[in-house]
Enzyme design. Structure first.
Site, PDB file in Angstrom:
ATOM      1  CG  PHE A 164      -1.945   1.331   1.003  1.00  0.00           C
ATOM      2  CD1 PHE A 164      -3.245   1.003   0.474  1.00  0.00           C
ATOM      3  CD2 PHE A 164      -1.590   2.372   1.438  1.00  0.00           C
ATOM      4  CE1 PHE A 164      -4.087   1.879   0.395  1.00  0.00           C
ATOM      5  CE2 PHE A 164      -2.424   3.523   1.349  1.00  0.00           C
ATOM      6  CZ  PHE A 164      -3.869   3.279   0.661  1.00  0.00           C
TER       7      PHE A 164
ATOM      8  CG  ASP B 173       5.696   4.221   1.699  1.00  0.00           C
ATOM      9  OD1 ASP B 173       5.825   4.981   2.534  1.00  0.00           O
ATOM     10  OD2 ASP B 173       4.707   4.046   0.808  1.00  0.00           O
TER      11      ASP B 173
ATOM     12  CE  LYS C   4      -0.403   6.642   6.877  1.00  0.00           C
ATOM     13  NZ  LYS C   4      -1.727   7.032   6.607  1.00  0.00           N
TER      14      LYS C   4
END
Ligand code: PMP
Length: 433
Positions: free
Chosen positions: A146, A231, A260
């Site tokens: 993802f 990532d 985030k």
């Protein structure tokens, strides 16, 4: 207590459903305010936040130092675009690079934008430095990945729901099996310019790679002139009990993607980091973003990093994470066979529910009704990822409630008085509709 029973709750849920696109199916809790690890809904009910917006709220909600930094900057300047220089961007980028150990950072806003930046950088590097013909560059990506929701990124997702109907997709991505070096070797060609990979697959259900995988992947990339792009949008900045998850593997990637928590839970702030030999493939005009690296975001990003240092949130994550996982394993022992597995690292845990007995969603909704916010991923996984500021007492309170929810379901099943497993998911769907 039924979280959906009251009028105010219904009104807001109905309004979102009526006027909003229906691309989410939220847990039926209407959040009105939040502070640190606690959240209150519009009825005044209190919840322990065991989700922290998928790690975006690692600092806890509205950390006073972040609010103050934001207010200070709001009295000076917020957005100028990158047409001009500013007084906050340089300090933010320097601090970020020094912490992460890279020579340069390129600021963006959302995680997906930073991933797009990584893809563009990898392809340019593949062409200009490695000498691959432009248009032939290949990037290896893991099955179950993802990396966000842009059309390019969902194009290399292996999740049918994320892709259906969104084609045609960008070529140049080749899949390998996460954790399987033989599969990486088989997917590599002379045109491979990068491997783009999460250190732990978050959305897939907090899937940890087998020990040694990343060391071997690092070696393979070095031997074959391939960039290893890590990532850590969700895993980075303390979530796993280290500043960066790659530290657990004793390796250093060629490039790092953060997001985030970099925005301290108050703004979208992301970044792509690499050394000059890689990053300098970007020339003026070749990439950018109006809001990326704006003065307000940079002030917030810098303060977010300083708070992680000053409050030792990384160490806290390691210590509290161990406690959380130990407690959840205790629930698993008592809750078998309803609970199949508990896994995680730092304050990032997944509880795997046996779909023969219940859906993760059903337990998530029961937990919310008892004052604990979590979130399911796929049918079977419940995720717990509280703010890194969480206390032992709050972890214990949340897990005690989880244990009660699990044991109650357990008793219902043993008594044969089980409600249809999809009932609460259907209820949520009808509210959303
Ligand atoms: N990469 C990873 C590993 C993620 O977990 C996410 C979001 N869950 C993203 C990228 C995308 O971030 P955003 O939603 O901010 O675009």
């Amino acid at each position: 207590m039924d979280a959906t029973s009251s009028t105010a709750t219904h009104t807001f849920i109905d309004q979102e459903a009526r006027w909003g696109a229906r691309n989410y199916q939220p847990v039926p809790v209407v959040v009105d305010r939040a502070r640190d690890c606690l959240v209150w809904d519009v009825e005044g009910r209190e919840y322990i936040d065991m989700m922290s917006a998928y790690s975006a709220v690692s600092h806890g909600h509205l950390h006073p130092r972040l609010v103050a930094a934001m207010q200070r900057q709001l009295e000076r300047v917020a957005v100028t675009s990158r047409a001009y220089h500013g007084t906050t961007l340089g300090p933010f980028l320097e601090h970020l690079c020094r912490i992460a150990g890279f020579e340069r950072a390129l600021p963006m806003n959302t995680g997906a934008e930073a991933v797009e930046t990584a893809i563009k950088c990898a392809r340019r590097w593949g062409h200009f430095v490695k000498g691959i013909a432009d248009g032939r560059q290949e990037i290896l990506v893991a099955r179950g990945n993802f990396h966000g929701r842009t059309s390019t990124i969902v194009g290399f997702s292996s999740e049918p729901d994320y892709r259906a109907g969104f084609g045609p997709f960008a070529p140049g991505f080749v899949h390998f099996d996460f954790g399987d070096m033989a599969s990486v070797r088989a997917a590599t060609t002379a045109n491979t310019c990068a491997v783009l990979v999460e250190p732990i697959q978050g959305e897939a259900g907090v899937i940890l790679p087998p020990p040694g995988f990343f060391r071997q992947l690092r070696e393979w990339c070095t031997q074959n002139g391939i960039l290893l792009i890590d990532d850590e949008v969700q895993a980075g900045l303390g979530r796993t009990g280290r500043w960066f998850a790659f530290e657990h593997e004793g390796i250093r990637p060629d490039a790092l993607i953060l997001g985030k928590a970099l925005g301290g839970g108050v703004l979208p702030v992301s970044a792509f980091l690499a050394d000059a030999a890689v990053m300098d493939v970007f020339s003026p005009g070749s990439h950018g973003s109006t809001f990326g690296g704006n003065a307000l975001a940079a002030a917030v990003g810098l303060e977010a990093l300083r708070i992680i240092e000053d409050e030792d949130l990384v160490g806290r994550s390691a210590r509290m994470g161990e406690h959380l996982l130990a407690r959840l394993r205790g629930v698993m022992q008592a809750g078998r066979p309803l609970i199949r597995e508990v896994r995680g690292r730092g304050l990032w845990a997944a509880v795997d529910v046996d779909p023969a007995h219940a859906t993760a969603r059903e337990l998530v909704e029961r937990l919310a009704a008892r004052g604990v916010l979590s979130k399911e991923t796929h049918e079977t996984v419940i995720r717990f990822a509280p703010p890194l500021t969480i206390t032992r007492d709050l972890v214990d309170r949340a897990v005690d409630i989880f244990q009660e929810v699990v044991m109650r379901k357990h008793r219902e099943l043993a008594l044969g008085a089980e409600a249809p497993v999809t009932a609460s998911a259907r209820e949520a769907a009808s509210i959303a509709a």
